[in-house]
Write a protein that holds these residues in place. Structure first.
Motif, PDB file in Angstrom:
ATOM      1  N   PHE A  11       0.869  -1.174   0.000  1.00 26.76           N
ATOM      2  CA  PHE A  11       0.000   0.000   0.000  1.00 26.76           C
ATOM      3  C   PHE A  11       0.906   1.225   0.000  1.00 26.76           C
ATOM      4  N   PHE A  12       0.718   2.122  -0.960  1.00 29.51           N
ATOM      5  CA  PHE A  12       1.620   3.260  -1.101  1.00 29.51           C
ATOM      6  C   PHE A  12       0.828   4.560  -1.127  1.00 29.51           C
ATOM      7  N   GLY A  13       1.308   5.546  -0.365  1.00 34.96           N
ATOM      8  CA  GLY A  13       0.716   6.882  -0.418  1.00 34.96           C
ATOM      9  C   GLY A  13       0.398   7.424   0.957  1.00 34.96           C
ATOM     10  N   LYS A  14       0.142   8.718   0.992  1.00 36.74           N
ATOM     11  CA  LYS A  14      -0.147   9.398   2.250  1.00 36.74           C
ATOM     12  C   LYS A  14      -1.382   8.788   2.910  1.00 36.74           C
ATOM     13  N   ASP A  15      -1.264   8.526   4.208  1.00 34.61           N
ATOM     14  CA  ASP A  15      -2.354   7.967   5.026  1.00 34.61           C
ATOM     15  C   ASP A  15      -2.752   6.559   4.594  1.00 34.61           C
ATOM     16  N   CYS A  16      -1.823   5.818   3.986  1.00 35.61           N
ATOM     17  CA  CYS A  16      -2.184   4.474   3.516  1.00 35.61           C
ATOM     18  C   CYS A  16      -2.463   3.502   4.653  1.00 35.61           C
ATOM     19  N   LEU A  17      -2.113   3.864   5.885  1.00 32.22           N
ATOM     20  CA  LEU A  17      -2.434   3.000   7.025  1.00 32.22           C
ATOM     21  C   LEU A  17      -3.881   3.170   7.498  1.00 32.22           C
ATOM     22  N   ASN A  18      -4.544   4.197   7.023  1.00 38.19           N
ATOM     23  CA  ASN A  18      -5.955   4.354   7.370  1.00 38.19           C
ATOM     24  C   ASN A  18      -6.739   3.153   6.851  1.00 38.19           C
TER      25      ASN A  18
END
Length: 362
Positions: A11-18
Motif C-alpha cells: 500500500f503506497f501513499g499518504k495515510d495508507c495505514l488508514n
C-alpha cells in the motif's frame, strides 16, 4: 528463462495505514511492534500503526531497542520477548535496520537457530511480517533479506530467504518529512545503488530491468534536491523510487558495491548509503568496460552526461574521502571476495580489483 517473485501486498501513499486494521487482523490478534528508540515516535508512524491495530480491536507489545546495523544479540532478545508475549505477527517500523530486524525476529520466533544456521537455514515459516518504511532507501519493505552485524564473521551478513518477504507493507512518504538532510542523502543514494546494481547484476532479468529503470527515473531528477526543505512531492518520488529499487534487488540481489561497502560500515562507521555512494563511481567505471550499453542508458535516465558528471554529483553530496591502510585493504579484500555480491557482479572481480577500488576512496 527467469523467475520473478514478489508476494508482498504493498500500500503506497499518504495515510495508507488508514483502514489497515481489517488486513492486519487477518494475521492474528496480537502484534510485536519493532522499532528504534525515537524516530517512529517522532514521525507519527508508530501512532498510525497502533491506531490501525486499536481500530480493529487488536493488541500489541513494543520492542524499541533496535540499533543502527542491528546485532544478532538484539534480534534474539526481541524474539524471546515476542515468544514470551505469544505474539501472532511482527511489524517493523523504521528505516532498514528495524525492518531487517523485524524479519529476522519473525524467523527466530519459529526457528531454533544457532548463529551459523541463522544465516544458512534451513528455515521453517516465520511469523507473518508487516513493514512500514520511514526512510526512502533500503527497500527492505519489499525484499526477502535481513542484514545483521555478525561479530564472528567480522562483517555484516544477510539472512536471505523468500520466507521473510513481508506479507503487507505500508509506504507512507509523509513519515519521511522529518528525516534529516544527511539521512535523506544517504538513503537516496542507497536506493540509487540498488537500482544501478540490480540493473548491472549477472542476475538481472527483463522484468527486473523494468523496475530498475523505473526507480532511476524517479530518483535521478532529485539528486540535486536533497538538501534544504524538501517538498512532499519530492519525498513521495524518493520513496516510490526506493520501493521500486527494493523490488529490483528482491529479484537480483546486490553486487560489488554492497559487498565492499559492508566493510566500510562495520569498521569505519560509515552509514550504509554513504559507503555505497563513495564506491559507486569506481564501480561504474568497471561496468563501462563490460556493460557499456547499460551504463549509457543509466546516464541517459539519470540525466548525466557521463561518468565524470555523475562522480561530481556524488562528490558534492558526499565530499569526504576515506584513507585506508594497506593492512586494512588486505583484510577488507579477504572479507569481500567470498561474498555472493562478488559472484553477481558482471566483471571479473579479483583481489586486485577490489583493492584498487578501496584505494580510490582516498
Amino acid at each position: 528463462m527467469f523467475m520473478y517473485e514478489m508476494p508482498t501486498r504493498l500500500f503506497f501513499g499518504k495515510d495508507c495505514l488508514n483502514g489497515a486494521g481489517k488486513d492486519l487482523k487477518k494475521l492474528g490478534q496480537k502484534a510485536l511492534i519493532v522499532t528504534g528508540r525515537h524516530s517512529a515516535k517522532i514521525n507519527g508512524s508508530q501512532k498510525a500503526v497502533t491506531e490501525a491495530l486499536k481500530s480493529a480491536g487488536m493488541t500489541w507489545v513494543l520492542f524499541d531497542q533496535i540499533e543502527n546495523n542491528p546485532s544478532i544479540k538484539t534480534v534474539r532478545k526481541a524474539a524471546e520477548f515476542g515468544k514470551a508475549e505469544h505474539v501472532d505477527f511482527v511489524i517493523g517500523i523504521g528505516g532498514g535496520s528495524p525492518m531487517d530486524a523485524a524479519k529476522v525476529i519473525a524467523l527466530l520466533c519459529t526457528n531454533d537457530l544457532d548463529d551459523k544456521a541463522l544465516f544458512t537455514g534451513p528455515y521453517v515459516r516465520p511469523l507473518p511480517i508487516v513493514t512500514v518504511p520511514t526512510t526512502s532507501g533500503t527497500g527492505s519493505e519489499v525484499t526477502k533479506v535481513g542484514v545483521l552485524t555478525n561479530p564472528a564473521a567480522g562483517t555484516k551478513q544477510s539472512v536471505n530467504t523468500p520466507l521473510i518477504f513481508p506479507v503487507l507493507s505500508y509506504a507512507d512518504p509523509s513519515f519521511t518529512e522529518s528525516v534529516s538532510t544527511t539521512v535523506t542523502i544517504d538513503t537516496a543514494i542507497d536506493a540509487l545503488s540498488h537500482a544501478i546494481e540490480g540493473y548491472m547484476s549477472r542476475k538481472s532479468t527483463p522484468m527486473s530491468d523494468v523496475w530498475a529503470e523505473e526507480a532511476m527515473r524517479f530518483l535521478g531528477p532529485h539528486l540535486t534536491d536533497l538538501e534544504g526543505t524538501i517538498p512532499y512531492a519530492v519525498r513521495e518520488d524518493l520513496m516510490y523510487g526506493a520501493t521500486a529499487a527494493g523490488i529490483v534487488i528482491a529479484q537480483t540481489g546486490t553486487t560489488l558495491v554492497h559487498g565492499m561497502g559492508y566493510q566500510l560500515t562495520y569498521y569505519k562507521g560509515l552509514s550504509h548509503g554513504r559507503a555505497n555512494g563513495l564506491l559507486l563511481p569506481g564501480y561504474m567505471q568497471l561496468m563501462a568496460e563490460t556493460m557499456a550499453d547499460k551504463v549509457e542508458k543509466v546516464w541517459d535516465i539519470l540525466g548525466f552526461s557521463g561518468l565524470e558528471d555523475f562522480t561530481d554529483c556524488l562528490h558534492s553530496l558526499m565530499p569526504e574521502r576515506i584513507s585506508l591502510t594497506e593492512d586494512e585493504i588486505a583484510a577488507y579484500v579477504r572479507l569481500t571476495l567470498p561474498t555472493g555480491a562478488v559472484a553477481s557482479t558482471a566483471y571479473e572481480v579479483t583481489g586486485d580489483v577490489i583493492a584498487r577500488l578501496y584505494r580510490s576512496l582516498a
